[in-house]
Design a protein around this motif. Structure first.
Motif, PDB file in Angstrom:
ATOM      1  N   ALA A  11       0.855  -1.185   0.000  1.00 51.37           N
ATOM      2  CA  ALA A  11       0.000   0.000   0.000  1.00 51.37           C
ATOM      3  C   ALA A  11       0.891   1.234   0.000  1.00 51.37           C
ATOM      4  CB  ALA A  11      -0.930   0.015   1.212  1.00 51.37           C
ATOM      5  N   VAL A  12       0.444   2.287  -0.645  1.00 51.14           N
ATOM      6  CA  VAL A  12       1.197   3.540  -0.732  1.00 51.14           C
ATOM      7  C   VAL A  12       0.308   4.682  -0.264  1.00 51.14           C
ATOM      8  CG1 VAL A  12       2.401   5.160  -2.237  1.00 51.14           C
ATOM      9  CG2 VAL A  12       2.619   2.706  -2.654  1.00 51.14           C
ATOM     10  N   VAL A  13       0.802   5.458   0.677  1.00 52.48           N
ATOM     11  CA  VAL A  13       0.153   6.718   1.036  1.00 52.48           C
ATOM     12  C   VAL A  13       0.845   7.789   0.206  1.00 52.48           C
ATOM     13  CG1 VAL A  13      -0.407   8.342   2.866  1.00 52.48           C
ATOM     14  CG2 VAL A  13      -0.276   5.893   3.377  1.00 52.48           C
ATOM     15  N   GLY A  14       0.137   8.353  -0.744  1.00 50.65           N
ATOM     16  CA  GLY A  14       0.756   9.306  -1.657  1.00 50.65           C
ATOM     17  C   GLY A  14      -0.306  10.087  -2.405  1.00 50.65           C
ATOM     18  N   ALA A  27       7.508  -0.151 -11.174  1.00 48.03           N
ATOM     19  CA  ALA A  27       8.578  -1.041 -10.707  1.00 48.03           C
ATOM     20  C   ALA A  27       8.000  -2.324 -10.125  1.00 48.03           C
ATOM     21  CB  ALA A  27       9.431  -0.315  -9.668  1.00 48.03           C
ATOM     22  N   LEU A  28       6.889  -2.216  -9.406  1.00 53.11           N
ATOM     23  CA  LEU A  28       6.232  -3.421  -8.895  1.00 53.11           C
ATOM     24  C   LEU A  28       5.786  -4.320 -10.048  1.00 53.11           C
ATOM     25  CD1 LEU A  28       4.002  -1.924  -6.043  1.00 53.11           C
ATOM     26  CD2 LEU A  28       6.019  -3.373  -5.738  1.00 53.11           C
ATOM     27  N   ARG A  29       5.172  -3.729 -11.072  1.00 54.76           N
ATOM     28  CA  ARG A  29       4.693  -4.518 -12.215  1.00 54.76           C
ATOM     29  C   ARG A  29       5.840  -5.217 -12.911  1.00 54.76           C
ATOM     30  NH1 ARG A  29       1.615   0.147 -13.141  1.00 54.76           N
ATOM     31  NH2 ARG A  29       2.991   0.751 -14.860  1.00 54.76           N
ATOM     32  N   ARG A  30       6.967  -4.520 -13.071  1.00 53.54           N
ATOM     33  CA  ARG A  30       8.097  -5.141 -13.770  1.00 53.54           C
ATOM     34  C   ARG A  30       8.656  -6.328 -12.997  1.00 53.54           C
ATOM     35  NH1 ARG A  30       9.075   0.273 -15.474  1.00 53.54           N
ATOM     36  NH2 ARG A  30      10.410   0.751 -13.683  1.00 53.54           N
ATOM     37  N   HIS A  31       8.379  -6.397 -11.715  1.00 54.77           N
ATOM     38  CA  HIS A  31       8.808  -7.537 -10.909  1.00 54.77           C
ATOM     39  C   HIS A  31       7.689  -8.556 -10.721  1.00 54.77           C
ATOM     40  CE1 HIS A  31      12.230  -4.925  -9.999  1.00 54.77           C
ATOM     41  NE2 HIS A  31      12.841  -5.995  -9.540  1.00 54.77           N
ATOM     42  N   GLY A  32       6.621  -8.427 -11.522  1.00 55.79           N
ATOM     43  CA  GLY A  32       5.539  -9.390 -11.461  1.00 55.79           C
ATOM     44  C   GLY A  32       4.645  -9.246 -10.260  1.00 55.79           C
ATOM     45  N   LEU A  33       4.674  -8.084  -9.603  1.00 59.71           N
ATOM     46  CA  LEU A  33       3.876  -7.857  -8.408  1.00 59.71           C
ATOM     47  C   LEU A  33       2.625  -7.057  -8.747  1.00 59.71           C
ATOM     48  CD1 LEU A  33       6.768  -6.970  -5.929  1.00 59.71           C
ATOM     49  CD2 LEU A  33       5.563  -9.143  -6.144  1.00 59.71           C
ATOM     50  N   PRO A  34       1.568  -7.222  -7.961  1.00 57.92           N
ATOM     51  CA  PRO A  34       0.330  -6.498  -8.258  1.00 57.92           C
ATOM     52  C   PRO A  34       0.460  -5.007  -7.979  1.00 57.92           C
ATOM     53  CG  PRO A  34       0.119  -7.753  -6.215  1.00 57.92           C
ATOM     54  CD  PRO A  34       1.437  -8.160  -6.837  1.00 57.92           C
ATOM     55  N   GLU A  35      -0.511  -4.270  -8.527  1.00 54.51           N
ATOM     56  CA  GLU A  35      -0.562  -2.825  -8.295  1.00 54.51           C
ATOM     57  C   GLU A  35      -0.680  -2.539  -6.804  1.00 54.51           C
ATOM     58  OE1 GLU A  35      -0.714  -0.063 -10.449  1.00 54.51           O
ATOM     59  OE2 GLU A  35      -0.153  -1.390 -12.098  1.00 54.51           O
ATOM     60  N   PRO A  36      -0.067  -1.458  -6.329  1.00 59.34           N
ATOM     61  CA  PRO A  36      -0.226  -1.116  -4.912  1.00 59.34           C
ATOM     62  C   PRO A  36      -1.613  -0.535  -4.636  1.00 59.34           C
ATOM     63  CG  PRO A  36       1.010   0.596  -6.026  1.00 59.34           C
ATOM     64  CD  PRO A  36       0.801  -0.492  -7.041  1.00 59.34           C
ATOM     65  N   HIS A  37      -2.084  -0.711  -3.428  1.00 59.20           N
ATOM     66  CA  HIS A  37      -3.263   0.006  -2.962  1.00 59.20           C
ATOM     67  C   HIS A  37      -2.812   1.438  -2.651  1.00 59.20           C
ATOM     68  CE1 HIS A  37      -5.534  -3.777  -2.387  1.00 59.20           C
ATOM     69  NE2 HIS A  37      -4.348  -4.262  -2.048  1.00 59.20           N
ATOM     70  N   VAL A  38      -3.504   2.414  -3.186  1.00 59.90           N
ATOM     71  CA  VAL A  38      -3.091   3.807  -3.020  1.00 59.90           C
ATOM     72  C   VAL A  38      -4.090   4.548  -2.145  1.00 59.90           C
ATOM     73  CG1 VAL A  38      -2.495   5.970  -4.177  1.00 59.90           C
ATOM     74  CG2 VAL A  38      -1.947   3.781  -5.272  1.00 59.90           C
ATOM     75  N   ILE A  39      -3.581   5.155  -1.085  1.00 61.63           N
ATOM     76  CA  ILE A  39      -4.398   5.976  -0.196  1.00 61.63           C
ATOM     77  C   ILE A  39      -3.938   7.410  -0.394  1.00 61.63           C
ATOM     78  CG2 ILE A  39      -4.938   6.535   2.205  1.00 61.63           C
ATOM     79  CD1 ILE A  39      -3.799   3.059   1.250  1.00 61.63           C
ATOM     80  N   ALA A  40      -4.860   8.283  -0.762  1.00 62.11           N
ATOM     81  CA  ALA A  40      -4.509   9.670  -1.071  1.00 62.11           C
ATOM     82  C   ALA A  40      -4.226  10.452   0.207  1.00 62.11           C
ATOM     83  CB  ALA A  40      -5.637  10.344  -1.849  1.00 62.11           C
ATOM     84  N   VAL A  58     -11.873  16.967  -4.465  1.00 64.20           N
ATOM     85  CA  VAL A  58     -11.729  16.739  -5.896  1.00 64.20           C
ATOM     86  C   VAL A  58     -11.722  15.237  -6.103  1.00 64.20           C
ATOM     87  CG1 VAL A  58     -10.255  17.072  -7.901  1.00 64.20           C
ATOM     88  CG2 VAL A  58     -10.382  18.841  -6.148  1.00 64.20           C
ATOM     89  N   PRO A  59     -12.559  14.695  -7.007  1.00 62.79           N
ATOM     90  CA  PRO A  59     -12.572  13.242  -7.193  1.00 62.79           C
ATOM     91  C   PRO A  59     -11.175  12.721  -7.544  1.00 62.79           C
ATOM     92  CG  PRO A  59     -14.409  14.267  -8.345  1.00 62.79           C
ATOM     93  CD  PRO A  59     -13.520  15.375  -7.871  1.00 62.79           C
ATOM     94  N   VAL A  60     -10.761  11.669  -6.867  1.00 60.00           N
ATOM     95  CA  VAL A  60      -9.446  11.083  -7.087  1.00 60.00           C
ATOM     96  C   VAL A  60      -9.602   9.592  -7.361  1.00 60.00           C
ATOM     97  CG1 VAL A  60      -7.174  10.635  -6.100  1.00 60.00           C
ATOM     98  CG2 VAL A  60      -8.376  12.730  -5.528  1.00 60.00           C
ATOM     99  N   PRO A  61      -9.135   9.085  -8.496  1.00 60.89           N
ATOM    100  CA  PRO A  61      -9.236   7.652  -8.756  1.00 60.89           C
ATOM    101  C   PRO A  61      -8.192   6.877  -7.967  1.00 60.89           C
ATOM    102  CG  PRO A  61      -8.035   8.732 -10.507  1.00 60.89           C
ATOM    103  CD  PRO A  61      -8.519   9.817  -9.583  1.00 60.89           C
ATOM    104  N   ALA A  62      -8.384   5.597  -7.852  1.00 64.43           N
ATOM    105  CA  ALA A  62      -7.423   4.640  -7.312  1.00 64.43           C
ATOM    106  C   ALA A  62      -7.286   4.656  -5.806  1.00 64.43           C
ATOM    107  CB  ALA A  62      -6.030   4.829  -7.949  1.00 64.43           C
ATOM    108  N   PRO A  77      -9.412   5.986   4.480  1.00 64.47           N
ATOM    109  CA  PRO A  77      -9.357   4.581   4.124  1.00 64.47           C
ATOM    110  C   PRO A  77      -8.170   3.892   4.789  1.00 64.47           C
ATOM    111  CG  PRO A  77      -9.763   5.927   2.187  1.00 64.47           C
ATOM    112  CD  PRO A  77      -9.434   6.862   3.312  1.00 64.47           C
ATOM    113  N   GLY A  78      -8.406   2.655   5.223  1.00 66.33           N
ATOM    114  CA  GLY A  78      -7.359   1.920   5.919  1.00 66.33           C
ATOM    115  C   GLY A  78      -6.527   1.082   4.988  1.00 66.33           C
ATOM    116  N   PHE A  79      -5.901   0.041   5.538  1.00 62.88           N
ATOM    117  CA  PHE A  79      -4.926  -0.747   4.796  1.00 62.88           C
ATOM    118  C   PHE A  79      -5.338  -2.209   4.756  1.00 62.88           C
ATOM    119  CE2 PHE A  79      -2.666   2.736   6.978  1.00 62.88           C
ATOM    120  CZ  PHE A  79      -2.277   3.460   5.863  1.00 62.88           C
ATOM    121  N   PRO A  80      -4.980  -2.916   3.697  1.00 64.29           N
ATOM    122  CA  PRO A  80      -5.255  -4.355   3.650  1.00 64.29           C
ATOM    123  C   PRO A  80      -4.472  -5.086   4.737  1.00 64.29           C
ATOM    124  CG  PRO A  80      -4.644  -3.493   1.477  1.00 64.29           C
ATOM    125  CD  PRO A  80      -4.331  -2.433   2.475  1.00 64.29           C
TER     126      PRO A  80
END
Length: 397
Positions: A11-14, A27-40, A58-62, A77-80
């Protein structure tokens, strides 16, 4: 060869969609890892008890929905479960900036003390939410991030550890008159005046004062009503009234004042190095050159010839410089990656650390130093490699 995903969910807070988050996700994708969960950050800041007034949404995707993770106590929002949580910079988001500094023109200089206090409270809220999430852990120490965003505390920590840094005036520095008095007492005619909580050279003033002559070099634009704004053009002020107005406006947020460190030059341009230290090893470096004291690339600095700098230093000098960067990073053992701004002195090329940056890894397209352990990898890929290595080690325990 297909890579098998290894390690915990990330997960990324960003700031969703900004370069830091997208480059790390790539970089995660290039290592075969799933997309990070992003918390704005704007959701953390708007939900955590930071003392901020919520900016217009302002609406923010992801941004992960609250139902898919452990809901934070203040509503963000919390974390997995089991997540490794990476804290990224809240920069490049005007809504987050308004929540941190208060509403106003995003180009204004100032508000750093409020920004830092609210940011620290938000970091603590993230830490607490991670602590309540089963199996989750932080990738970077939020207390160390807070120290790196206070130049006075960061300088003191480095100095106490024996890392070479320019000498600094004892604080607090209350304004222009107090600054000049402290300079006279120290016998310094040239100093760098830095806002305690600034970044990207915002509000930094390179000040020279000899007798009645004064010159301040800065990216600050002084408005007719005494307002300060960031500018992409570095300029000089030689009227004492203007210099005093700038310093007096900066002082309430706290100042860190260092003796001017004369930098070495190559090709008629002064330079310094941004060195990224990952897992305790200097892995990436860029030389930044300029005709003015500030070498920041967004202020007209240019990437210099790193190979030429290395050749001029010689291998013993280069090794010494990298050792200093590693020692600076070791002052923040809970931070797997930091950016060290390293100066080399004119004449003897002695190293001194200007700053350590919690989010100093944004060097797109730059691959690792020869022999640094990250050859062929950018800064984000090298951090993912470190993450995977730690996961493999944990799996064999």
């Amino acid at each position: 060869m297909t890579r098998v995903p290894v390690g915990p969910p990330v997960a990324v807070v960003g700031t969703p969609g900004d370069r830091r988050v997208t480059l790390f996700a790539a970089a995660l994708r290039r290592h075969g890892l799933p997309e990070p969960h992003v918390i704005a950050w704007r959701d953390v800041l708007g939900g955590a008890d930071t003392g901020a007034t919520r900016a217009p949404r302002v609406p923010v995707p992801a941004v992960i929905p609250a139902s898919s993770g452990n809901q934070g106590p203040s509503g963000f929002p919390g974390f997995p479960e089991g997540a490794l949580v990476r804290v990224e910079s809240p920069g490049e988001d005007t809504a987050a900036d308004a929540l941190l500094r208060g509403p106003g023109d995003p180009t204004r200089v100032g508000g750093g003390a409020t920004w830092h206090a609210r940011f620290v409270r938000a970091l603590e809220a993230v830490r607490d939410a991670v602590g309540r999430t089963p199996g989750a852990r932080l990738a970077n120490d939020v207390g160390e991030i807070a120290v790196m965003f206070d130049k006075r505390l960061c300088h003191a920590r480095l100095a106490a550890a024996g890392v070479p840094v320019p000498p600094a005036l004892p604080g607090p520095v209350g304004g222009y008159a107090g600054l000049r008095a402290a300079m006279r007492e120290a016998g310094w005619a040239r100093v760098f005046v830095k806002p305690a909580h600034g970044s990207s050279a915002s509000g930094v003033v390179a000040l020279q004062a000899r007798g009645p002559r004064i010159k301040a070099t800065t990216s600050v634009e002084l408005g007719p009503a005494g307002t300060l704004h960031n500018s992409l053009r570095v300029r000089s002020y030689e009227r004492e009234a203007d210099v005093a107005a700038i310093v007096d406006a900066l002082a309430p947020d706290g100042l860190h004042v260092e003796r001017w460190f004369p930098k070495a030059s190559v090709g008629g341009r002064v330079f310094d190095l941004r060195v990224v230290v990952i897992g305790g090893r200097p892995t990436h470096a860029v030389a930044r050159t300029s005709h003015v004291p500030m070498t920041n690339l967004h202020l007209g600095g240019r990437r210099g010839d790193l190979a030429a700098v290395r050749a001029l230093l010689g291998e013993p000098g280069w090794a010494r410089a990298m050792d200093v960067c590693a020692a600076a990073a070791a002052c923040f053992p809970g931070s797997p990656a930091v950016g060290v701004d390293l100066m080399l002195g004119a004449g003897r090329w002695e190293p001194a650390v200007a700053e350590v940056n919690a989010f100093g890894d944004l060097l797109p397209g730059l691959t690792g130093l020869p022999g640094g352990g990250a050859e062929g990898l950018d800064t984000y890929e090298a951090q993912v490699e470190l993450l995977l290595g730690a996961a493999r080690t944990a799996g064999h325990r």
